[in-house]
Design a protein around this motif. Structure first.
Motif, mmCIF file in Angstrom:
data_model
loop_
_atom_site.group_PDB
_atom_site.id
_atom_site.type_symbol
_atom_site.label_atom_id
_atom_site.label_comp_id
_atom_site.label_asym_id
_atom_site.label_seq_id
_atom_site.Cartn_x
_atom_site.Cartn_y
_atom_site.Cartn_z
ATOM 1 N N UNK A 172 0.785 -1.230 0.000
ATOM 2 C CA UNK A 172 0.000 0.000 0.000
ATOM 3 C C UNK A 172 0.812 1.273 0.000
ATOM 4 N N UNK A 173 2.153 1.193 0.084
ATOM 5 C CA UNK A 173 2.968 2.407 -0.021
ATOM 6 C C UNK A 173 2.706 3.115 -1.345
ATOM 7 N N UNK A 174 2.623 2.332 -2.403
ATOM 8 C CA UNK A 174 2.379 2.849 -3.749
ATOM 9 C C UNK A 174 1.393 1.914 -4.432
ATOM 10 N N UNK A 175 0.445 2.493 -5.136
ATOM 11 C CA UNK A 175 -0.530 1.665 -5.845
ATOM 12 C C UNK A 175 -0.602 2.051 -7.320
ATOM 13 N N UNK A 176 -1.080 1.106 -8.123
ATOM 14 C CA UNK A 176 -1.552 1.373 -9.466
ATOM 15 C C UNK A 176 -3.065 1.260 -9.426
ATOM 16 N N UNK A 177 -3.731 1.726 -10.469
ATOM 17 C CA UNK A 177 -5.188 1.677 -10.478
ATOM 18 C C UNK A 177 -5.713 1.204 -11.829
ATOM 19 N N UNK A 178 -6.526 0.155 -11.768
ATOM 20 C CA UNK A 178 -7.258 -0.279 -12.949
ATOM 21 C C UNK A 178 -8.616 0.398 -12.935
ATOM 22 N N UNK A 179 -8.940 1.099 -14.009
ATOM 23 C CA UNK A 179 -10.210 1.810 -14.125
ATOM 24 C C UNK A 179 -10.973 1.239 -15.308
ATOM 25 N N UNK A 180 -12.191 0.765 -15.059
ATOM 26 C CA UNK A 180 -12.991 0.131 -16.102
ATOM 27 C C UNK A 180 -14.310 0.865 -16.275
ATOM 28 N N UNK A 181 -14.636 1.213 -17.508
ATOM 29 C CA UNK A 181 -15.886 1.906 -17.793
ATOM 30 C C UNK A 181 -16.976 0.881 -18.067
ATOM 31 N N UNK A 182 -18.030 0.914 -17.281
ATOM 32 C CA UNK A 182 -19.090 -0.087 -17.396
ATOM 33 C C UNK A 182 -19.971 0.149 -18.615
ATOM 34 N N UNK A 183 -19.869 1.322 -19.241
ATOM 35 C CA UNK A 183 -20.662 1.619 -20.433
ATOM 36 C C UNK A 183 -19.903 1.229 -21.704
ATOM 37 N N UNK A 184 -18.677 1.706 -21.836
ATOM 38 C CA UNK A 184 -17.883 1.415 -23.040
ATOM 39 C C UNK A 184 -17.239 0.038 -22.996
ATOM 40 N N UNK A 185 -17.072 -0.508 -21.775
ATOM 41 C CA UNK A 185 -16.403 -1.787 -21.623
ATOM 42 C C UNK A 185 -14.890 -1.700 -21.744
ATOM 43 N N UNK A 186 -14.354 -0.479 -21.808
ATOM 44 C CA UNK A 186 -12.914 -0.287 -21.982
ATOM 45 C C UNK A 186 -12.264 0.067 -20.643
ATOM 46 N N UNK A 187 -10.935 -0.094 -20.579
ATOM 47 C CA UNK A 187 -10.252 0.088 -19.297
ATOM 48 C C UNK A 187 -8.906 0.777 -19.463
ATOM 49 N N UNK A 188 -8.448 1.357 -18.351
ATOM 50 C CA UNK A 188 -7.162 2.060 -18.277
ATOM 51 C C UNK A 188 -6.406 1.549 -17.065
ATOM 52 N N UNK A 189 -5.107 1.303 -17.245
ATOM 53 C CA UNK A 189 -4.248 1.023 -16.100
ATOM 54 C C UNK A 189 -3.350 2.235 -15.895
ATOM 55 N N UNK A 190 -3.374 2.782 -14.657
ATOM 56 C CA UNK A 190 -2.649 4.008 -14.335
ATOM 57 C C UNK A 190 -1.653 3.734 -13.232
ATOM 58 N N UNK A 191 -0.375 4.061 -13.488
ATOM 59 C CA UNK A 191 0.670 3.866 -12.477
ATOM 60 C C UNK A 191 1.793 4.872 -12.733
ATOM 61 N N UNK A 192 1.727 6.058 -12.107
ATOM 62 C CA UNK A 192 2.772 7.059 -12.325
ATOM 63 C C UNK A 192 4.090 6.742 -11.626
#
Length: 305
Positions: A179-199
């Protein structure tokens, strides 16, 4: 889902206020083809009215002023920012919380227990904010739990634990905990598409790689081009990896991993350090990225996913 890049630089921004490296000097004088960048932050929305802010950089007020949709002006005191997600407890991702202290309600903060500890003890921003707006804390866990965060109604969020490094003031520094650092998977329930974000990503672990392969867009750590970049520039004696960032070039570097993703994946680097030559759009390094189909985020870029 809409994603707005509010800031695309690493800590210190570009140019960094006290830096006279070739990149910072070049953008100040106009001798290189580069854009000024503020410190890393994005905003996510389903309707371009309500937003989830990811990280509150020291440049947050400038970023809000430059992004009109974050101020919908529905009443005398208003903001489009409904929630704030903190990916870590680094100064360049959290100091901006102090600039949001006039909020009329407690700030809705989503972060891990490790980040909450750092921001309550090592760098007690949360305790300071208790004297102003206050904090409404929501715990993010890295156990695969899918959650919804106010501000992006059609988007689901899943936090992933990353191997990076905690801030210098953290008791976890050089002794990482979950939990010191996280990435985030974001999924759109309408488009069905997703983004993985990790700066901030220091090591490619199996669960991270699986998330990247499943995403339609990867918005990923682009801090440094080489592992010894800061050393070669005379700016620091630390390597990229020791600071928790996988360099783009070299064996096992970010570019090598991005090449393995499906051709359909959109690949974008964010959190670019002021010493990184990819900031010069006419550089050899930038040409290499172009050849590999990798983009470089800039302030104001908006993605519709």
């Amino acid at each position: 889902m809409f994603i707005r890049i509010l800031g695309s630089a690493a800590g210190g921004g570009f140019p960094q206020w006290n830096c006279n490296c070739p990149m910072c000097t070049g953008v100040r004088t106009g001798s290189i083809n580069a854009r000024v960048r503020t410190q890393s932050s994005i905003a996510v929305s389903h309707d371009r009215c309500d937003w989830v802010l990811f990280n509150a950089s020291p440049d947050i007020l400038t970023q809000i002023q430059q992004c009109g949709v974050l101020q919908p002006a529905r009443q005398l005191r208003d903001t489009g920012i409904q929630s704030i997600v903190l990916m870590d407890a680094q100064i360049d991702h959290t100091t901006g919380l102090l600039m949001l202290r006039e909020h009329r309600q407690a700030l809705s903060i989503w972060c891990t227990a490790a980040v909450r500890e750092d921001l309550s003890e090592g760098n007690p921003l949360f305790r300071v904010l208790d004297h102003y707006s206050g904090i409404d804390w929501h715990e993010l866990t890295t156990d695969g739990n899918v959650c919804q965060i106010p501000g992006a109604a059609s988007v689901t969020f899943t936090a992933l634990s990353l191997t990076s490094n905690a801030p210098p003031y953290s008791p976890h520094r050089d002794k990482p905990v979950d939990g010191d650092t996280i990435g985030m998977m974001m999924s759109d329930t309408v488009s069905g598409r997703s983004v993985f974000y990790a700066p901030g990503l220091g090591e490619m672990e199996t669960h991270v790689w699986e998330a990247m392969q499943s995403a339609d867009v990867v918005l990923i750590d682009g801090t440094m081009w080489t592992d010894d970049e800061m050393i070669q520039r005379g700016a620091s004696n630390k390597t990229a990896r020791s600071m928790g960032h996988l360099p783009q070039s070299g064996s096992g570097g970010m570019l090598e991993w991005l090449d393995k993703l499906p051709e359909s994946t959109r690949k974008i680097l964010i959190h670019i350090n002021n010493t990184n030559p990819i900031l010069d759009e006419d550089s050899e390094e930038r040409s290499i990225l172009d050849d590999h189909g990798v983009e470089v985020a800039h302030d104001g870029l908006e993605l519709e996913i």
